[in-house]
Scaffold this active site. Sequence first.
Site, PDB file in Angstrom:
ATOM      1  N   CYS A  10      -1.617   0.698   7.464  1.00 20.37           N
ATOM      2  CA  CYS A  10      -2.719  -0.021   7.634  1.00 20.37           C
ATOM      3  C   CYS A  10      -3.231  -0.700   6.267  1.00 20.37           C
ATOM      4  O   CYS A  10      -3.556  -2.010   7.140  1.00 20.37           O
ATOM      5  CB  CYS A  10      -3.473   0.996   7.072  1.00 20.37           C
ATOM      6  N   ARG A  11      -3.402  -1.160   5.535  1.00 17.65           N
ATOM      7  CA  ARG A  11      -4.341  -1.848   4.173  1.00 17.65           C
ATOM      8  C   ARG A  11      -2.767  -2.684   4.179  1.00 17.65           C
ATOM      9  O   ARG A  11      -3.493  -3.829   4.165  1.00 17.65           O
ATOM     10  CB  ARG A  11      -4.119  -1.424   3.062  1.00 17.65           C
ATOM     11  N   ASP A  65      -8.279   3.308   1.887  1.00 16.59           N
ATOM     12  CA  ASP A  65      -7.312   4.213   2.272  1.00 16.59           C
ATOM     13  C   ASP A  65      -8.384   4.440   3.482  1.00 16.59           C
ATOM     14  O   ASP A  65      -8.966   5.680   3.770  1.00 16.59           O
ATOM     15  CB  ASP A  65      -6.193   5.148   1.775  1.00 16.59           C
ATOM     16  N   CYS A  88       0.753  -1.249  -0.376  1.00 22.28           N
ATOM     17  CA  CYS A  88       0.205  -0.440   0.022  1.00 22.28           C
ATOM     18  C   CYS A  88       0.823   0.819  -0.271  1.00 22.28           C
ATOM     19  O   CYS A  88       1.784   1.215  -0.833  1.00 22.28           O
ATOM     20  CB  CYS A  88      -1.057  -0.218   0.900  1.00 22.28           C
TER      21      CYS A  88
HETATM   22  P1  4NP Z   1      -2.032   2.503   3.998  1.00 19.45           P
HETATM   23  O1  4NP Z   1      -2.593   3.883   4.874  1.00 19.45           O
HETATM   24  O2  4NP Z   1      -1.296   3.067   2.344  1.00 19.45           O
HETATM   25  O3  4NP Z   1      -2.953   1.748   4.092  1.00 19.45           O
HETATM   26  O4  4NP Z   1      -0.603   2.513   4.662  1.00 19.45           O
HETATM   27  C1  4NP Z   1      -2.108   5.357   5.154  1.00 19.45           C
HETATM   28  C2  4NP Z   1      -0.885   4.844   6.143  1.00 19.45           C
HETATM   29  C3  4NP Z   1      -0.021   6.834   5.691  1.00 19.45           C
HETATM   30  C4  4NP Z   1      -0.366   8.320   5.233  1.00 19.45           C
HETATM   31  C5  4NP Z   1      -1.770   7.526   3.626  1.00 19.45           C
HETATM   32  C6  4NP Z   1      -2.198   6.018   3.581  1.00 19.45           C
HETATM   33  N1  4NP Z   1       0.252   8.917   5.219  1.00 19.45           N
HETATM   34  O5  4NP Z   1       0.416   9.920   4.081  1.00 19.45           O
HETATM   35  O6  4NP Z   1       0.906   9.303   5.922  1.00 19.45           O
END
Ligand code: 4NP
Length: 157
Positions: free
Chosen positions: A13-14, A125, A8
């Site tokens: 998170c994902r 997200d 991701c």
């Molecule tokens: P992920 O979610 O891609 O599912 O881990 C995010 C976590 C952090 C950020 C963006 C998406 N960020 O901009 O910090």
Amino acid sequence: MIKVLFICLGNICRSPTGEGVFDALIKSEGLGDLISVDSAGTAAYHVGEPPDSRSQAAALRRGIDMSHQKARRVRADDFVEFDYLMAMDHDNLNNLLAICPPGLEHKIHLMLDFAEGVEERSVPDPYYTGGNGFEVVLDLIENASQGLLGDIRDKHL
Ligand code: 4NP
């Protein structure tokens, strides 16, 4: 060994949820010696951090402990080392295609292309939206994980 990498943006998170859910699935199926699982992010903002506490709590409610995971960034040799690179959304997919060594593009997939009965193609997200977004992520990933395991069984096991 078939190696699967979930990807991701932030790897907090994902994709850690993908790693946790799929790891639990293959172990429950007795396939832990045949399939390995990891996750990474296309961005470096959170490198070295454990998964987001909201992702960890949601996963733990379904019996999945992700506390040992640590965020890392995708690296060039991931495209060589892994058999399946599973992008959580279209942005991740496009970012991976942009850095993929020529000839290895076939390893990159959109996670939800393996989900059944789901119209959306991107796992939303949940980082900024919160709410029940973490449950939605788990539901979508649990669904797609069944299809992904079916694909691995059909093609490799
Ligand atoms: P992920 O979610 O891609 O599912 O881990 C995010 C976590 C952090 C950020 C963006 C998406 N960020 O901009 O910090």
